[in-house]
Design a protein around this motif. Structure first.
Motif, PDB file in Angstrom:
ATOM      1  N   ARG A 130      27.401  40.987  45.013  1.00 48.53           N
ATOM      2  CA  ARG A 130      26.099  41.226  45.341  1.00 48.53           C
ATOM      3  C   ARG A 130      26.142  42.080  44.171  1.00 48.53           C
ATOM      4  N   VAL A 131      24.842  42.529  43.242  1.00 53.18           N
ATOM      5  CA  VAL A 131      24.847  42.412  42.200  1.00 53.18           C
ATOM      6  C   VAL A 131      24.335  43.251  41.494  1.00 53.18           C
ATOM      7  N   GLY A 132      23.135  44.945  40.880  1.00 54.59           N
ATOM      8  CA  GLY A 132      22.301  46.048  40.724  1.00 54.59           C
ATOM      9  C   GLY A 132      21.396  45.230  40.492  1.00 54.59           C
ATOM     10  N   ASP A 133      21.713  44.498  39.338  1.00 59.00           N
ATOM     11  CA  ASP A 133      19.902  44.136  38.362  1.00 59.00           C
ATOM     12  C   ASP A 133      20.392  42.491  38.604  1.00 59.00           C
ATOM     13  N   TYR A 134      19.710  41.805  39.645  1.00 56.08           N
ATOM     14  CA  TYR A 134      19.551  40.236  40.031  1.00 56.08           C
ATOM     15  C   TYR A 134      19.233  39.671  38.995  1.00 56.08           C
ATOM     16  N   HIS A 163      29.938  50.381  41.209  1.00 51.07           N
ATOM     17  CA  HIS A 163      31.480  49.489  41.313  1.00 51.07           C
ATOM     18  C   HIS A 163      32.352  50.415  40.549  1.00 51.07           C
ATOM     19  N   ARG A 164      33.138  50.980  40.670  1.00 49.44           N
ATOM     20  CA  ARG A 164      34.737  51.701  39.970  1.00 49.44           C
ATOM     21  C   ARG A 164      35.707  50.672  40.604  1.00 49.44           C
ATOM     22  N   ALA A 206      46.263  36.005  29.266  1.00 53.66           N
ATOM     23  CA  ALA A 206      45.001  36.697  29.817  1.00 53.66           C
ATOM     24  C   ALA A 206      43.504  37.189  28.775  1.00 53.66           C
ATOM     25  N   VAL A 207      42.356  37.024  29.420  1.00 59.37           N
ATOM     26  CA  VAL A 207      41.705  37.419  28.871  1.00 59.37           C
ATOM     27  C   VAL A 207      40.588  38.239  30.003  1.00 59.37           C
ATOM     28  N   PHE A 208      40.123  39.982  29.834  1.00 60.79           N
ATOM     29  CA  PHE A 208      40.075  40.729  30.713  1.00 60.79           C
ATOM     30  C   PHE A 208      38.486  41.152  30.491  1.00 60.79           C
ATOM     31  N   PHE A 209      37.387  41.391  31.138  1.00 60.34           N
ATOM     32  CA  PHE A 209      35.742  41.521  31.158  1.00 60.34           C
ATOM     33  C   PHE A 209      35.966  42.029  31.954  1.00 60.34           C
ATOM     34  N   LEU A 210      34.191  42.299  31.555  1.00 60.06           N
ATOM     35  CA  LEU A 210      32.974  43.225  32.411  1.00 60.06           C
ATOM     36  C   LEU A 210      32.237  42.264  32.788  1.00 60.06           C
ATOM     37  N   ASP A 211      32.094  42.314  33.824  1.00 60.39           N
ATOM     38  CA  ASP A 211      30.243  41.823  33.930  1.00 60.39           C
ATOM     39  C   ASP A 211      29.129  42.889  34.084  1.00 60.39           C
ATOM     40  N   PRO A 212      27.490  42.703  34.121  1.00 64.20           N
ATOM     41  CA  PRO A 212      26.752  44.090  33.899  1.00 64.20           C
ATOM     42  C   PRO A 212      27.171  44.701  35.069  1.00 64.20           C
ATOM     43  N   GLY A 236      29.955  46.240  35.851  1.00 61.79           N
ATOM     44  CA  GLY A 236      31.524  46.525  35.815  1.00 61.79           C
ATOM     45  C   GLY A 236      32.640  45.792  36.741  1.00 61.79           C
ATOM     46  N   LEU A 237      31.820  44.405  37.698  1.00 66.06           N
ATOM     47  CA  LEU A 237      32.789  43.794  37.591  1.00 66.06           C
ATOM     48  C   LEU A 237      34.387  43.477  37.038  1.00 66.06           C
TER      49      LEU A 237
END
Length: 149
Positions: free
Chosen positions: A13-17, A66-67, A113-119, A121-122
């Motif tokens: 589930r996302v905050g801003d679809y 999300h945290r 690996a590379v680690f990154f965040l979605d809009p 913060g996931l």
């Protein structure tokens, strides 16, 4: 006995679809996924092996950001073909303006690996495990084959 043969799909589930739909649309196009199905309140992508869906959080859900560290989702890893693909993903993420929290590198023995965040913060990951070990095993097999001739 019942056996799991794979993970079919993940739904978040996302905050801003619309923002997340644009982010994931570009990311999944880069990763070789295509849109599986789209509904007014959900969209899913597939690479024919796995499926990833997003849908909007409800009003109550949007109140709680999300945290990492909370109970629940920590991160999702996409297994890539090679370390070069991990590096290519990182370059794409920079172009996309995504937040890279841990740059491409070796985090465990033969785990790149590379680690990154979605809009929202996931945390997401592009990774390749075992590439050096596989290369060494192929070289050993070639040496053994030549020695046996």
């Amino acid at each position: 006995m019942v056996r799991v043969v794979g993970i079919d799909h993940l739904v978040i589930r996302v905050g801003d679809y619309e923002t997340s739909k644009a982010f994931y649309g570009r990311l999944f196009t880069f990763l070789g996924f295509e849109v599986l199905e789209e509904y007014p309140d959900a969209i899913g992508w597939t690479n024919r092996r796995t499926r990833f869906w997003i849908g909007p959080a409800d009003a109550e859900g949007r109140k709680h950001k999300h945290r990492i560290g909370n109970i629940g989702f920590h991160h999702y890893a996409f297994e890539l073909r090679s370390r070069k693909d991990v590096d290519a993903l990182q370059a794409f993420l920079k172009e996309l303006g995504a937040t890279i929290v841990d740059p491409a590198g070796e985090y465990y023995d033969d785990y790149y690996a590379v680690f990154f965040l979605d809009p929202d913060g996931l945390k997401l990951e592009g990774m390749k495990y075992g590439e050096r070990q596989a290369r060494a095993a192929r070289a050993k097999a070639r040496r053994n084959a030549r020695a046996g001739q």
